[in-house]
Design a protein around this motif. Structure first.
Motif, PDB file in Angstrom:
ATOM      1  N   ASN A 103       5.347   6.383   3.659  1.00 29.16           N
ATOM      2  CA  ASN A 103       4.014   6.210   3.071  1.00 29.16           C
ATOM      3  C   ASN A 103       3.793   4.834   2.457  1.00 29.16           C
ATOM      4  O   ASN A 103       3.060   4.705   1.473  1.00 29.16           O
ATOM      5  N   THR A 104       4.423   3.804   3.018  1.00 35.75           N
ATOM      6  CA  THR A 104       4.241   2.446   2.520  1.00 35.75           C
ATOM      7  C   THR A 104       3.885   1.514   3.674  1.00 35.75           C
ATOM      8  O   THR A 104       4.505   1.562   4.733  1.00 35.75           O
ATOM      9  N   VAL A 105       2.889   0.692   3.437  1.00 37.10           N
ATOM     10  CA  VAL A 105       2.486  -0.320   4.415  1.00 37.10           C
ATOM     11  C   VAL A 105       2.309  -1.643   3.677  1.00 37.10           C
ATOM     12  O   VAL A 105       1.796  -1.666   2.568  1.00 37.10           O
ATOM     13  N   TYR A 106       2.751  -2.713   4.300  1.00 38.30           N
ATOM     14  CA  TYR A 106       2.670  -4.036   3.684  1.00 38.30           C
ATOM     15  C   TYR A 106       1.722  -4.941   4.470  1.00 38.30           C
ATOM     16  O   TYR A 106       1.533  -4.767   5.679  1.00 38.30           O
ATOM     17  N   LEU A 107       1.177  -5.906   3.760  1.00 36.10           N
ATOM     18  CA  LEU A 107       0.437  -6.993   4.402  1.00 36.10           C
ATOM     19  C   LEU A 107       1.022  -8.297   3.872  1.00 36.10           C
ATOM     20  O   LEU A 107       0.817  -8.654   2.716  1.00 36.10           O
ATOM     21  N   GLU A 108       1.787  -8.968   4.713  1.00 34.52           N
ATOM     22  CA  GLU A 108       2.381 -10.246   4.369  1.00 34.52           C
ATOM     23  C   GLU A 108       1.374 -11.328   4.707  1.00 34.52           C
ATOM     24  O   GLU A 108       0.926 -11.430   5.857  1.00 34.52           O
ATOM     25  N   MET A 109       1.022 -12.136   3.703  1.00 32.70           N
ATOM     26  CA  MET A 109      -0.009 -13.159   3.898  1.00 32.70           C
ATOM     27  C   MET A 109       0.585 -14.528   3.618  1.00 32.70           C
ATOM     28  O   MET A 109       1.024 -14.793   2.500  1.00 32.70           O
ATOM     29  N   ASN A 110       0.620 -15.376   4.627  1.00 34.12           N
ATOM     30  CA  ASN A 110       1.152 -16.732   4.507  1.00 34.12           C
ATOM     31  C   ASN A 110       0.059 -17.757   4.784  1.00 34.12           C
ATOM     32  O   ASN A 110      -0.988 -17.430   5.354  1.00 34.12           O
ATOM     33  N   SER A 111       0.325 -18.989   4.397  1.00 33.14           N
ATOM     34  CA  SER A 111      -0.622 -20.093   4.628  1.00 33.14           C
ATOM     35  C   SER A 111      -2.028 -19.709   4.166  1.00 33.14           C
ATOM     36  O   SER A 111      -3.014 -19.896   4.874  1.00 33.14           O
ATOM     37  N   LEU A 112      -2.092 -19.181   2.976  1.00 33.55           N
ATOM     38  CA  LEU A 112      -3.373 -18.685   2.466  1.00 33.55           C
ATOM     39  C   LEU A 112      -4.375 -19.815   2.281  1.00 33.55           C
ATOM     40  O   LEU A 112      -4.012 -20.945   1.938  1.00 33.55           O
ATOM     41  N   LYS A 113      -5.640 -19.470   2.505  1.00 34.87           N
ATOM     42  CA  LYS A 113      -6.741 -20.413   2.397  1.00 34.87           C
ATOM     43  C   LYS A 113      -7.744 -19.904   1.359  1.00 34.87           C
ATOM     44  O   LYS A 113      -7.828 -18.700   1.126  1.00 34.87           O
ATOM     45  N   PRO A 114      -8.513 -20.796   0.777  1.00 37.18           N
ATOM     46  CA  PRO A 114      -9.527 -20.334  -0.191  1.00 37.18           C
ATOM     47  C   PRO A 114     -10.464 -19.274   0.376  1.00 37.18           C
ATOM     48  O   PRO A 114     -10.894 -18.378  -0.346  1.00 37.18           O
ATOM     49  N   GLU A 115     -10.738 -19.345   1.667  1.00 37.13           N
ATOM     50  CA  GLU A 115     -11.634 -18.356   2.272  1.00 37.13           C
ATOM     51  C   GLU A 115     -11.006 -16.974   2.413  1.00 37.13           C
ATOM     52  O   GLU A 115     -11.676 -16.026   2.796  1.00 37.13           O
ATOM     53  N   ASP A 116      -9.721 -16.870   2.100  1.00 41.28           N
ATOM     54  CA  ASP A 116      -9.074 -15.555   2.067  1.00 41.28           C
ATOM     55  C   ASP A 116      -9.311 -14.836   0.742  1.00 41.28           C
ATOM     56  O   ASP A 116      -8.918 -13.673   0.587  1.00 41.28           O
TER      57      ASP A 116
ATOM     58  N   CYS B 182       0.867  -1.178   0.000  1.00 40.18           N
ATOM     59  CA  CYS B 182       0.000   0.000   0.000  1.00 40.18           C
ATOM     60  C   CYS B 182       0.902   1.226   0.000  1.00 40.18           C
ATOM     61  O   CYS B 182       1.723   1.387   0.907  1.00 40.18           O
ATOM     62  N   THR B 183       0.762   2.031  -1.023  1.00 39.97           N
ATOM     63  CA  THR B 183       1.535   3.268  -1.078  1.00 39.97           C
ATOM     64  C   THR B 183       0.574   4.433  -1.204  1.00 39.97           C
ATOM     65  O   THR B 183      -0.521   4.303  -1.759  1.00 39.97           O
ATOM     66  N   ALA B 184       0.993   5.564  -0.686  1.00 38.89           N
ATOM     67  CA  ALA B 184       0.127   6.737  -0.700  1.00 38.89           C
ATOM     68  C   ALA B 184       0.918   7.980  -1.043  1.00 38.89           C
ATOM     69  O   ALA B 184       2.091   8.104  -0.686  1.00 38.89           O
ATOM     70  N   SER B 185       0.279   8.877  -1.723  1.00 39.78           N
ATOM     71  CA  SER B 185       0.884  10.164  -2.044  1.00 39.78           C
ATOM     72  C   SER B 185       0.043  11.250  -1.393  1.00 39.78           C
ATOM     73  O   SER B 185      -1.059  11.025  -0.911  1.00 39.78           O
ATOM     74  N   GLY B 186       0.594  12.439  -1.371  1.00 40.56           N
ATOM     75  CA  GLY B 186      -0.153  13.543  -0.799  1.00 40.56           C
ATOM     76  C   GLY B 186       0.281  13.850   0.624  1.00 40.56           C
ATOM     77  O   GLY B 186       1.461  13.961   0.904  1.00 40.56           O
ATOM     78  N   ARG B 187      -0.682  13.974   1.503  1.00 41.41           N
ATOM     79  CA  ARG B 187      -0.387  14.335   2.870  1.00 41.41           C
ATOM     80  C   ARG B 187       0.418  13.260   3.571  1.00 41.41           C
ATOM     81  O   ARG B 187       0.703  12.213   3.007  1.00 41.41           O
ATOM     82  N   ALA B 188       0.797  13.516   4.806  1.00 43.40           N
ATOM     83  CA  ALA B 188       1.692  12.639   5.552  1.00 43.40           C
ATOM     84  C   ALA B 188       1.012  11.332   5.923  1.00 43.40           C
ATOM     85  O   ALA B 188       0.638  11.107   7.083  1.00 43.40           O
TER      86      ALA B 188
ATOM     87  N   ASP C 266      10.166   0.687   5.022  1.00 44.38           N
ATOM     88  CA  ASP C 266      11.228   1.675   5.208  1.00 44.38           C
ATOM     89  C   ASP C 266      10.943   2.927   4.388  1.00 44.38           C
ATOM     90  O   ASP C 266      11.280   4.040   4.806  1.00 44.38           O
ATOM     91  N   ALA C 267      10.325   2.736   3.241  1.00 40.61           N
ATOM     92  CA  ALA C 267       9.935   3.888   2.425  1.00 40.61           C
ATOM     93  C   ALA C 267       8.749   4.578   3.072  1.00 40.61           C
ATOM     94  O   ALA C 267       7.825   3.935   3.555  1.00 40.61           O
TER      95      ALA C 267
END
Length: 124
Positions: A77-90, A22-28, A74-75
């Protein structure tokens, strides 16, 4: 004006992994609390994970605890979502959202800035 963009979705087999960005531009945006939400076909949008603006605290949906990790990059305005052991219901469209008042909230109506979403499909 804040613009939010998600990326990293795709098709993966059950048990696999994906990392959403997730990256964002604009305000802080880095000073915003940030949440990830998802919406499966025919269902309401649901909270997945939240991280405070400092990155010091996070909250997860019970069904993803131990499998998903939200983190600030580290950059700026960036947020990550690490998804492991994914299931069909995800399987869902995953959205990133920013909350400028720093509230630790799971309510989507309290988030002000939203991206367009990225599709995650988990096959069985």
């Amino acid at each position: 004006q804040v613009q939010v963009t998600e990326s990293g979705g795709g098709l993966v087999q059950a048990g696999g992994s994906l990392r959403l960005s997730c990256t964002a531009s604009g305000r802080a945006f880095s000073r915003f609390a940030t949440g990830w939400f998802r919406q499966a076909s025919g269902k309401e949008r649901e909270f997945v994970a939240h991280i405070s603006w400092s990155g010091g605290s996070s909250t997860y949906l019970d069904s993803v605890k131990g499998r998903f990790t939200i983190a600030r990059g580290d950059a700026e305005n960036t947020v990550y979502l690490e998804m492991n052991s994914l299931k069909p219901e995800d399987t869902a469209v995953y959205y990133c959202a920013g909350e400028p008042w720093g509230r630790a909230t799971i309510r989507p109506d309290e988030y002000e800035y939203w991206g367009q979403g990225t599709q995650v499909t988990v096959s069985s």
